[in-house]
Scaffold this motif. Structure first.
Motif, short mmCIF file in Angstrom:
data_model
loop_
_atom_site.label_atom_id
_atom_site.label_comp_id
_atom_site.label_asym_id
_atom_site.label_seq_id
_atom_site.Cartn_x
_atom_site.Cartn_y
_atom_site.Cartn_z
N UNK A 108 -10.17 -2.35 1.16
CA UNK A 108 -9.28 -2.38 2.33
C UNK A 108 -8.08 -3.30 2.08
N UNK A 109 -6.92 -2.77 2.44
CA UNK A 109 -5.67 -3.55 2.30
C UNK A 109 -5.09 -3.55 0.90
N UNK A 146 -8.63 0.45 5.96
CA UNK A 146 -8.24 1.41 4.92
C UNK A 146 -7.51 0.74 3.76
N UNK A 147 -7.48 1.45 2.66
CA UNK A 147 -6.60 0.98 1.57
C UNK A 147 -5.21 1.58 1.76
N UNK A 148 -4.29 1.22 0.90
CA UNK A 148 -2.92 1.74 1.00
C UNK A 148 -2.70 2.66 -0.19
N UNK A 149 -2.45 3.93 0.07
CA UNK A 149 -2.22 4.85 -1.04
C UNK A 149 -0.76 4.75 -1.44
N UNK A 150 -0.55 4.11 -2.56
CA UNK A 150 0.83 3.85 -2.97
C UNK A 150 1.26 4.75 -4.11
N UNK A 151 0.27 5.35 -4.80
CA UNK A 151 0.69 6.13 -5.96
C UNK A 151 -0.36 7.11 -6.45
N UNK A 186 4.30 11.33 0.92
CA UNK A 186 5.35 10.80 0.03
C UNK A 186 4.79 9.57 -0.65
N UNK A 187 4.62 9.61 -1.95
CA UNK A 187 4.07 8.44 -2.64
C UNK A 187 5.21 7.64 -3.28
N UNK A 188 5.03 6.32 -3.26
CA UNK A 188 6.08 5.44 -3.78
C UNK A 188 6.10 5.43 -5.32
N UNK A 189 4.92 5.69 -5.91
CA UNK A 189 4.80 5.69 -7.38
C UNK A 189 4.03 6.92 -7.85
#
Ligand SMILES: Cc1ncc(COP(=O)(O)O)c(C=O)c1O
Length: 357
Positions: A108-109, A146-151, A186-189
């Motif tokens: 999470x986080x 939740x986790x953060x889906x960054x890529x 939209x993913x940042x990476x």
């Protein structure tokens, strides 16, 4: 004296700038930045405009974070040190559905990049349906759980080969990421491309970043590329400590590893496999006063080179040089670029950084 490894920092910065050509890049700095030195490389790449770094090691991630507090630092390996990841604000791979099921509470986080296994298959999700299972499960959690889906990412295992397999792995991966688009995510990476893939294709559709290693350090991923696009950023040399005249059939070295087939001259050079010179590299030549001479024997701390009248004691003997590129020996089959670099032994070699600002 033993060997001197000279890294030209200015060339490293220039190379890092020119290979990106304006494309956002994640610099792969694992294994002590391909043995160039982590801090040197990270600072040089920052100067070249890079603000994202990837490594396999927590220790290296910590060092990178100390150098730059606003770059993205990505852990390529799955980790179980969740508090450490949070405390350093690292991004990390999400390597599989099984891992997710076991550790989702700890995640999470945390910024995660979903890994696709593809044909490389060292780790990663097998299919997008597994990713959907994760996404659906995340929706059942409170937002702060939740986790953060960054890529999203994968690694190509065939981009430096030209037998059609790369095209398949590339297609599979592009299909995989198309699903994020269908879900309006939209993913940042989004990153998959190593130096070979980027050299072949430029930035692929749907990608935000390349993820380059060897090209940043100045070596070609496959043969046939223009030398100017890959600047040899370091030299490795030692010096002639003795010249010996040999008669025909005279042996030299352990078990007579070199036997002169004619009256000749050899130079004894004080660098050897103990300094990290691969035995396969010693099957080829070295450079003395701008001319190539064959290495005839390699020992732990010495190398024997067959020379001529033009070579004298104290002359510099180059193993790697702009006229004797690392990648030349990669394509001759000595070993991968990174393999030749990784063996340099800094306990015995002297490392010099030139054009250091
Ligand atoms: C996961 C991953 N990404 C990117 C790279 C960079 O590859 P290259 O050095 O060929 O550019 C590597 C290198 O081994 C890697 O393991």
């Amino acid at each position: 004296m033993s060997g001197i490894l000279t890294i030209d920092r200015e060339k490293l910065v220039t190379q890092a700038k020119q290979i990106q050509g304006g494309t956002p890049t994640i610099a792969v700095v694992k294994n002590n930045a391909y043995n160039f030195g982590l801090e040197l490389a990270v600072r040089a790449f920052l100067e070249a405009g890079i603000t994202a770094f990837a490594t396999t090691s927590l220790k290296e991630a910590e060092t990178i974070r100390k150098i730059t507090d606003d770059s993205m630092v990505f852990l390529l390996n799955p980790t179980y040190e969740f508090d450490f990841v949070k405390s350093l604000d690292l991004d990390m791979t999400l390597p599989s559905l099984e891992y997710y099921k076991k550790y989702y509470e700890e995640l999470k986080g945390i910024n995660v990049h979903m890994e696709y296994a593809g044909l490389f298959n060292r780790s990663g999700f097998e299919s997008f349906s597994e990713v959907e299972e994760v996404l659906n499960h995340q929706l059942t959690l409170d937002e702060n759980e939740r986790f953060i889906i960054r890529g999203a990412w994968c690694h190509f295992g065939y981009a430096d080969e030209f037998d059609g397999v790369y095209e398949t792995e590339r297609k599979n991966w592009l299909d995989f990421i198309s699903h994020f688009k269908k879900l309006d995510m939209e993913l940042e990476y989004v990153h998959s491309q190593n130096t070979a893939s980027f050299s072949r294709d430029g930035l692929l559709d749907g990608h935000t970043h390349t993820r380059l290693g060897i090209g940043l350090y100045g070596s070609k991923p496959y043969s046939g590329l223009n030398d100017d696009l890959f600047i040899q950023t370091f030299d490795l040399y030692s010096k002639v400590v003795q010249i010996r005249n040999m008669d025909e059939d005279m042996p030299m070295g352990y078990g007579g590893s070199f036997v002169a087939d004619r009256k000749t001259k050899v130079a004894v050079v004080d660098i050897g496999y103990g300094d990290g010179i691969l035995r396969k590299r010693a099957a080829y030549d070295c450079l003395i006063n701008g001319k190539r001479y064959p290495i005839v024997t390699l020992m732990m701390s010495h190398m024997i080179v067959e020379v001529d009248e033009e070579v004298s004691i104290n002359d510099k003997v180059y193993i790697y040089h702009p006229e004797m590129r690392l990648d030349e020996y990669t394509f001759k089959g000595v070993g991968a670029n990174s393999e030749q670099l990784a063996t340099f032994n800094y306990n015995t070699l002297t490392k010099e950084i030139i054009h250091d600002s």
